[in-house]
Design a protein around this motif. Structure first.
Motif, PDB file in Angstrom:
ATOM      1  N   LYS A  74       0.833  -1.202   0.000  1.00 33.57           N
ATOM      2  CA  LYS A  74       0.000   0.000   0.000  1.00 33.57           C
ATOM      3  C   LYS A  74       0.872   1.259   0.000  1.00 33.57           C
ATOM      4  CE  LYS A  74      -1.958  -1.108   3.939  1.00 33.57           C
ATOM      5  NZ  LYS A  74      -1.332  -2.415   4.258  1.00 33.57           N
ATOM      6  N   THR A  75       1.786   1.313   0.970  1.00 31.30           N
ATOM      7  CA  THR A  75       2.624   2.503   1.082  1.00 31.30           C
ATOM      8  C   THR A  75       3.477   2.679  -0.173  1.00 31.30           C
ATOM      9  OG1 THR A  75       2.661   2.274   3.478  1.00 31.30           O
ATOM     10  CG2 THR A  75       4.383   3.613   2.504  1.00 31.30           C
ATOM     11  N   THR A  76       3.983   1.577  -0.695  1.00 31.65           N
ATOM     12  CA  THR A  76       4.806   1.664  -1.897  1.00 31.65           C
ATOM     13  C   THR A  76       4.019   2.289  -3.056  1.00 31.65           C
ATOM     14  OG1 THR A  76       5.977  -0.313  -1.175  1.00 31.65           O
ATOM     15  CG2 THR A  76       6.231   0.331  -3.476  1.00 31.65           C
TER      16      THR A  76
ATOM     17  N   PRO B 293       2.038  11.153   5.091  1.00 36.02           N
ATOM     18  CA  PRO B 293       2.695   9.858   5.193  1.00 36.02           C
ATOM     19  C   PRO B 293       2.226   9.091   6.419  1.00 36.02           C
ATOM     20  CG  PRO B 293       4.284  11.638   4.972  1.00 36.02           C
ATOM     21  CD  PRO B 293       2.975  12.252   5.290  1.00 36.02           C
ATOM     22  N   ASP B 294       2.391   7.807   6.315  1.00 36.70           N
ATOM     23  CA  ASP B 294       2.200   6.889   7.421  1.00 36.70           C
ATOM     24  C   ASP B 294       3.207   7.282   8.510  1.00 36.70           C
ATOM     25  OD1 ASP B 294       1.688   4.631   8.823  1.00 36.70           O
ATOM     26  OD2 ASP B 294       2.888   3.313   7.568  1.00 36.70           O
ATOM     27  N   GLU B 295       2.808   7.357   9.754  1.00 38.63           N
ATOM     28  CA  GLU B 295       3.727   7.686  10.861  1.00 38.63           C
ATOM     29  C   GLU B 295       4.441   9.025  10.686  1.00 38.63           C
ATOM     30  OE1 GLU B 295       6.576   4.520  11.012  1.00 38.63           O
ATOM     31  OE2 GLU B 295       5.275   3.265  12.232  1.00 38.63           O
TER      32      GLU B 295
ATOM     33  N   LEU C 221      -3.713  10.033   1.759  1.00 38.55           N
ATOM     34  CA  LEU C 221      -3.544   9.838   3.200  1.00 38.55           C
ATOM     35  C   LEU C 221      -3.212   8.380   3.479  1.00 38.55           C
ATOM     36  CD1 LEU C 221      -6.804  11.730   4.324  1.00 38.55           C
ATOM     37  CD2 LEU C 221      -4.576  12.724   3.775  1.00 38.55           C
ATOM     38  N   ASP C 222      -1.975   8.141   3.966  1.00 45.21           N
ATOM     39  CA  ASP C 222      -1.560   6.774   4.266  1.00 45.21           C
ATOM     40  C   ASP C 222      -1.949   6.460   5.704  1.00 45.21           C
ATOM     41  OD1 ASP C 222      -0.439   4.303   4.123  1.00 45.21           O
ATOM     42  OD2 ASP C 222       1.603   4.983   3.710  1.00 45.21           O
ATOM     43  N   GLU C 223      -2.849   5.532   5.893  1.00 49.50           N
ATOM     44  CA  GLU C 223      -3.353   5.146   7.211  1.00 49.50           C
ATOM     45  C   GLU C 223      -3.682   6.367   8.066  1.00 49.50           C
ATOM     46  OE1 GLU C 223      -1.930   1.768   8.927  1.00 49.50           O
ATOM     47  OE2 GLU C 223      -1.090   0.939   7.091  1.00 49.50           O
ATOM     48  N   PRO C 224      -4.688   7.123   7.662  1.00 51.94           N
ATOM     49  CA  PRO C 224      -4.962   8.394   8.346  1.00 51.94           C
ATOM     50  C   PRO C 224      -5.303   8.236   9.821  1.00 51.94           C
ATOM     51  CG  PRO C 224      -6.738   7.825   6.822  1.00 51.94           C
ATOM     52  CD  PRO C 224      -5.617   6.887   6.547  1.00 51.94           C
TER      53      PRO C 224
HETATM   54 MG   LIG Z   1       2.251   1.228   4.907  1.00 46.90          MG
END
Ligand SMILES: [Mg+2]
Ligand SMILES: Nc1ncnc2c1ncn2[C@@H]1O[C@H](COP(=O)(O)OP(=O)(O)OP(=O)(O)O)[C@@H](O)[C@H]1O
Lengths: 246, 450
Positions: A43-45, A83-85, A159-162
């Motif tokens: 997903k993030t990629t 980004p995530d985190e 939005l990555d894992e909002p």
């Molecule tokens: Mg991810």
């Protein structure tokens, strides 16, 4: 209604393995699309490629007609990325952070002030915006960053894992905000999550991704019907099982 | 402008209360140390010698000797001692040093034999300044001279004849630099040039370390605090992002260097002023003794410029240019190093190789002439780009222009290569994916297993 995002056979290979392989989907105006899948699914990629941070090994995607490979600087004008985190500069005050980020999107100070006012409304942090970000809780930082991501009214907010790491109420709050912005302001969203129940509530359409492959995309009710499942979790289970059989 | 926005943010992060406080502390320390040193040096160059002395011979001769010493300005404390347990003697009388004239001293002199003169000094450390304040050897020299004069008198030699005999020739010292020569000794030049040349290397060293550390942290912190991705996805060019970081680091480092330069200059001027004072007195004495005629005496400064050893505006501009190139090299190398960092711990070890590269030529520039090193070492040392910055001043001074410009050209090549890689790193996705931290991938794998 034109498509804000069109992803065409996007692939990313890290040294040996493909983290994402031939991923294709599109997002329409005012639509909320979610990539769902387990940890390490890609997903993030995929999201980072669309956000012009990673160069695809193969394939392309266009945001508002601009190619992420050939014209990344134009793409960056149309998107925002959470980004995530992600973190924020700890020594800055919340308000300073919003002003700084706004200043990266426009040089017009009137517009920057508009952005900041909008962000204030959305994050509801009030007086705490005058404190250093280092003193914020995780939920406050996430709200600040989310308001930053939508304050510039981008064509596409990524939005990555909002809601990762947030409690139920804060997560609910953020989901409501995303939905409202899509309905009222016609903003488009690309989200990711491994929390399928949350995604069922917030997104119009989902894409199920596993081991770098986008298995299916479709409206949530459509998918539930097709796989004869009561919720997205079971849809996911069946999709993965089905693909292993093949 | 977006660049100004970025630059303001970088500067705000760098210039904080902590940095200002540490600068002020360093300045205060330098000033305090300067004052301390100058007072120590003044004490040392004081011509009033204070010694303790034990006269075990106690004859008319030794008494008139002591009278003469006191007339010449020495302050002598007479102490009664016995035996040769010297540590006991120092301890009993609570002394750091003592001179002992043994019994039978006068008798031996009268017989034209060499008597012993005993000195005892306590050594407490090997520090340069700690043992200098001991005046024992000055006083034994005075004793020697006194006896020498007395013996001459006995032999019927006049004071004039004696003066002539002590220094029968006038030494005219000339020094040649490149094709110019001047009537000045190598030693005097060294004393004058050294002090001036010590400040530049210190400042260069501080500048190199500050600049590298600052830009590296600026990049590494964005990675560690997870702010880099947000920044890189914003509609600003990557070159203005690193441009702002580089400029901010350079500004802050120069600010620091300027503070240190002022601090060191005040430190140096305090210490050199007091040493110059004593050496000036020596030369006055020399003049009075007729060693050189007044007409010959040009000021040292004039003689230095006669040799082409004083630097002009062009020279300073060239040194400035080289300093600028050096800073740019540091910046581009540190950007690459900063990109390799993934946590705070590795950001501290990552800077070490660069510090060593600055340390080696810095040390060598203080203690040795690079050209006199064996060929292998010489090549290695010259391969370090910073070497050329440390030797710039002396190369310009002594007219080694080919070395100087060769150095600059080499540095420009190094800069071009480093900058090429730094920009390429920032313009590709390598800035996010590159890392020397092999453990991270494994962690992600275990994550995906659960
Ligand atoms: Mg991810
Ligand atoms: N820099 C990298 N180098 C090598 N492999 C990587 C790198 N980044 C990610 N990967 C690998 O790519 C795969 C996909 O990772 P990705 O971060 O896209 O997953 P994800 O779906 O976002 O997972 P999560 O839910 O844990 O965030 C993983 O197997 C991961 O180990």
């Amino acid at each position: 209604m034109g498509n804000v995002l069109e992803v065409k056979e996007l692939s990313k290979k890290y040294t040996k393995v493909f983290a994402a392989e031939k991923v294709s989907f599109e997002i329409g105006e005012g639509e909320i699309f979610a990539l769902i899948g387990p940890n390490g699914a890609g997903k993030t990629t995929t999201i980072r490629m669309i956000a012009t941070l990673l160069t695809p090994t193969e394939g392309d995607a266009t945001v508002a007609g601009y190619s992420i490979v050939k014209n990344p600087s134009k793409v960056r004008e149309c998107i925002t990325y959470l980004p995530d985190e992600a973190g924020a500069y700890k020594t800055m005050k919340g308000i300073e952070y919003l002003k700084f980020m706004g200043g990266l999107f426009t040089e017009d100070s009137k517009k920057i002030n508009e952005f900041v006012e909008r962000a204030k409304e959305i994050n509801g942090l009030g007086e705490r915006l005058n404190d250093k970000i280092g003193t914020y809780s995780r939920g406050m930082i996430r709200k600040l960053l989310l308001s930053r991501a939508v304050m510039t009214k981008p064509k596409l907010a990524i939005l990555d894992e909002p809601t990762s790491g947030l409690d139920v109420l804060n997560a609910l709050d953020i989901r409501k905000t995303i939905k409202r912005l899509a309905r009222e302001e016609n903003m488009s969203f690309l989200l990711s999550s491994h929390n399928m129940l949350e995604i069922e509530f917030v997104s119009d359409r989902v894409g199920i991704i596993s081991k770098g492959h986008l298995m299916v995309t479709g409206r949530t009710d459509e998918l539930k019907e097709r796989y004869n499942a009561p919720n997205l979790e079971e849809v996911f289970e069946r999709v993965v099982l089905e693909n292993e059989v093949h | 402008m977006k660049f100004i926005n970025l630059l303001k943010k970088e500067l705000k992060e760098l210039i904080n209360a902590q940095m200002i406080a540490s600068l002020l502390v360093v300045m205060a320390l330098l000033v305090a140390m300067g004052n301390m040193m100058s007072s120590t040096i003044n004490e040392i160059s004081n011509t009033e010698y204070k010694v303790s002395l034990s006269d075990r011979d106690d004859t008319d001769f030794t008494k008139s000797l002591l009278d003469q010493l006191e007339k010449d300005g020495s302050v002598i404390t007479l102490i009664k001692t016995e035996g040769d347990n010297y540590s006991e003697i120092l301890k009993e009388n609570n002394l750091d040093s003592i001179i002992i004239i043994p019994e039978g001293f006068t008798d031996l002199i009268n017989k034209n034999e060499k008597p012993e003169l005993i000195t005892v000094s306590r050594m407490e450390s090997a520090a340069m300044m700690s043992n200098i304040s001991n005046h024992t050897s000055d006083v034994t020299n005075l004793i020697n001279t006194y006896i020498y004069k007395e013996l001459s008198k006995k032999a019927g030699i006049t004071e004039e004849e004696l003066n002539y005999m002590t220094s029968p020739v006038n030494i005219v010292e000339n020094t040649v630099v490149a094709d110019k020569s001047a009537n000045i000794s190598v030693e005097t030049i060294m004393n004058n040039v050294m002090m001036k040349n010590q400040i530049l290397p210190i400042v260069v060293f501080i500048l190199i370390t500050m600049v590298s550390q600052t830009i590296m942290n600026a990049i590494a912190n964005e990675k560690i605090d997870k702010t880099l991705e947000t920044l890189l996805s914003a509609p600003v060019s990557r070159s203005s992002i690193i441009g702002a970081k580089m400029l901010a680091a350079a500004i802050v480092a120069m600010l620091n260097a300027a503070f240190y330069m002022v601090g060191f200059s005040s430190f140096m001027s305090k210490t050199t002023n007091s040493t110059n004072l004593s050496s000036n007195m020596d030369s006055l004495k020399e003049m009075a003794e007729g060693a050189s005629s007044v007409g010959d005496i040009l000021s040292t400064e004039a003689k230095l410029s006669q040799l082409g050893l004083s630097l002009g505006i062009t020279d300073y501009l060239l040194v400035g240019l080289q300093l600028f190139i050096t800073i740019m090299i540091c910046l581009s190398v540190s950007i690459i190093l900063g990109a390799l960092v993934n946590d705070t711990k590795s950001s501290q070890t990552m800077i070490m190789p660069l510090l060593m590269l600055a340390m080696i030529p810095y040390m060598i520039s203080i203690f040795a002439d690079i050209n006199s090193l064996p060929v292998v070492f010489k090549t290695l040392v010259y391969a370090i780009p910073f070497t050329h910055t440390f030797s710039a001043m002396s190369n310009l001074m002594f007219g080694h222009y080919s070395l100087f410009f060769g150095g600059i050209i080499y540095q420009i090549i190094v800069l071009a290569v480093c900058m090429f890689f730094a920009l390429r790193l920032f313009n590709s996705d390598k800035i996010l994916t590159i890392s020397l931290n092999f453990g991270k991938k494994d962690k992600q794998k275990t994550n995906s297993d659960t």
